[in-house]
Design an enzyme around this catalytic site. Sequence first.
Site, PDB file in Angstrom:
ATOM      1  CG  ASP A 174      -1.543   1.194   1.656  1.00 42.97           C
ATOM      2  OD1 ASP A 174      -2.406   1.621   0.889  1.00 42.97           O
ATOM      3  OD2 ASP A 174      -1.201   1.774   2.709  1.00 42.97           O
ATOM      4  CG  ASP A 179      -1.684   7.867   0.779  1.00 43.46           C
ATOM      5  OD1 ASP A 179      -2.674   8.167   0.098  1.00 43.46           O
ATOM      6  OD2 ASP A 179      -0.560   8.358   0.591  1.00 43.46           O
ATOM      7  CE  LYS A 198      -5.452  -0.502  -1.384  1.00 46.03           C
ATOM      8  NZ  LYS A 198      -4.398   0.014  -0.449  1.00 46.03           N
ATOM      9  CG  ASP A 220      -2.502   2.487   6.076  1.00 48.94           C
ATOM     10  OD1 ASP A 220      -2.804   3.625   6.494  1.00 48.94           O
ATOM     11  OD2 ASP A 220      -2.800   2.076   4.937  1.00 48.94           O
ATOM     12  CG  ASP A 227      -4.181  -1.745   2.786  1.00 48.63           C
ATOM     13  OD1 ASP A 227      -3.942  -0.866   3.638  1.00 48.63           O
ATOM     14  OD2 ASP A 227      -3.950  -1.600   1.562  1.00 48.63           O
TER      15      ASP A 227
HETATM   16  O1  LIG Z   1      -5.662   7.561  -1.015  1.00 42.57           O
HETATM   17  C1  LIG Z   1      -6.130   7.017   0.008  1.00 42.57           C
HETATM   18  O2  LIG Z   1      -7.129   7.402   0.629  1.00 42.57           O
HETATM   19  C2  LIG Z   1      -5.436   5.806   0.562  1.00 42.57           C
HETATM   20  O3  LIG Z   1      -4.435   5.386  -0.308  1.00 42.57           O
HETATM   21  P1  LIG Z   1      -3.701   4.001   0.056  1.00 42.57           P
HETATM   22  O4  LIG Z   1      -4.663   2.890  -0.329  1.00 42.57           O
HETATM   23  O5  LIG Z   1      -2.450   4.051  -0.781  1.00 42.57           O
HETATM   24  O6  LIG Z   1      -3.426   4.025   1.547  1.00 42.57           O
HETATM   25 MG   LIG Z   2      -2.972   3.027   3.182  1.00 42.20          MG
END
Ligand SMILES: O=C(O)COP(=O)(O)O
Ligand SMILES: [Mg+2]
Length: 226
Positions: A10, A12, A154, A177, A181
Site C-alpha cells: 500500500d 498512504d 485490492k 495500514d 487493504d
Molecule cells: O488515497 C487514500 O485514501 C489511501 O491510499 P492508500 O490505499 O495508498 O493508503
Molecule cells: Mg494506506
Amino acid sequence: MSETPPLLVDIDGTLTDESRAIDPRVFPVLREWPETVVIATGKAMPFPIALCEFLGIERTVVAENGGVVFVEATDELQLRGDHEASLAVAEAYRELGHELGFGAVDLANRWRETEIVVSLNQPLEPLERVAEEFGLVVLDTGFAYHVTDPSVDKGTGLAAICAELEMDPSSFLAVGDSENDAEAFDVAGEAIAVANADETAKARADRVTEARYADGFLEAVAPYRP
Ligand SMILES: O=C(O)COP(=O)(O)O
Ligand SMILES: [Mg+2]
C-alpha cells in the site's frame, strides 16, 4: 534470510509518513526487491504509475481500491467498479449542500475512472446514506472517504494481476495500514499491518509491526532483505 516472496504494498500510511510523504528509505527496498512488486492503492492510477516510473520498477499496479488494474508485463489495463454510480453519489451529496472537499481543481478525483473520494473534513453520515442508495460503500482509509463498488477491492485487484502473470496470490506478502487493504490481506499468503493501521487492517493481518508508517514497512520486509 527467508526466501523473498512477491510483495503487494500500500502507499498512504505504509510507504509514507503520516503527512503522506513517501519515506525515501523505501526506494532501495522496492528497487532491489527480487520478486514481483505490486503497488496497491486507493489513489488514482497516475500516482502509483508515477511512483513505479520514478523508481524504475515494473508498473504492476492496483489503483482506486481495485477499480483500476495495470500490468505492464502484458500491457493489460482493466477497469472495474461503477463510476457512473459514484459520480451520481457525488452529485447527490453536493445537492445536500456538501462539497467533495478538495477545491476546484481537485487532484484527488481528477484522474479517477471508477470511484470518487471525499475529504475527511466533510460529513460522513450523509455520504454513507447517499452511497447506499446507489449500491456503493464508503471506505475510510484514514486519508479520504472512498465511495466505491463493494464487489471490487485490492484483493480482486491482486487476483486479476495474478491471473495475468500466472502467479498465486497466496505467494504474496502484503503490507498495509487500512480497511481498504483487508481483502488483499485475506488473499495474500502473509499479511502484515503497520502499527498505525486501523482496527480492521490489524484484525485481518497475520501480524502487526512494532513500528509505525514506513518504519513499520521496513520492519515488515527486514526478514526478506539480504
Ligand atoms: O488515497 C487514500 O485514501 C489511501 O491510499 P492508500 O490505499 O495508498 O493508503
Ligand atoms: Mg494506506
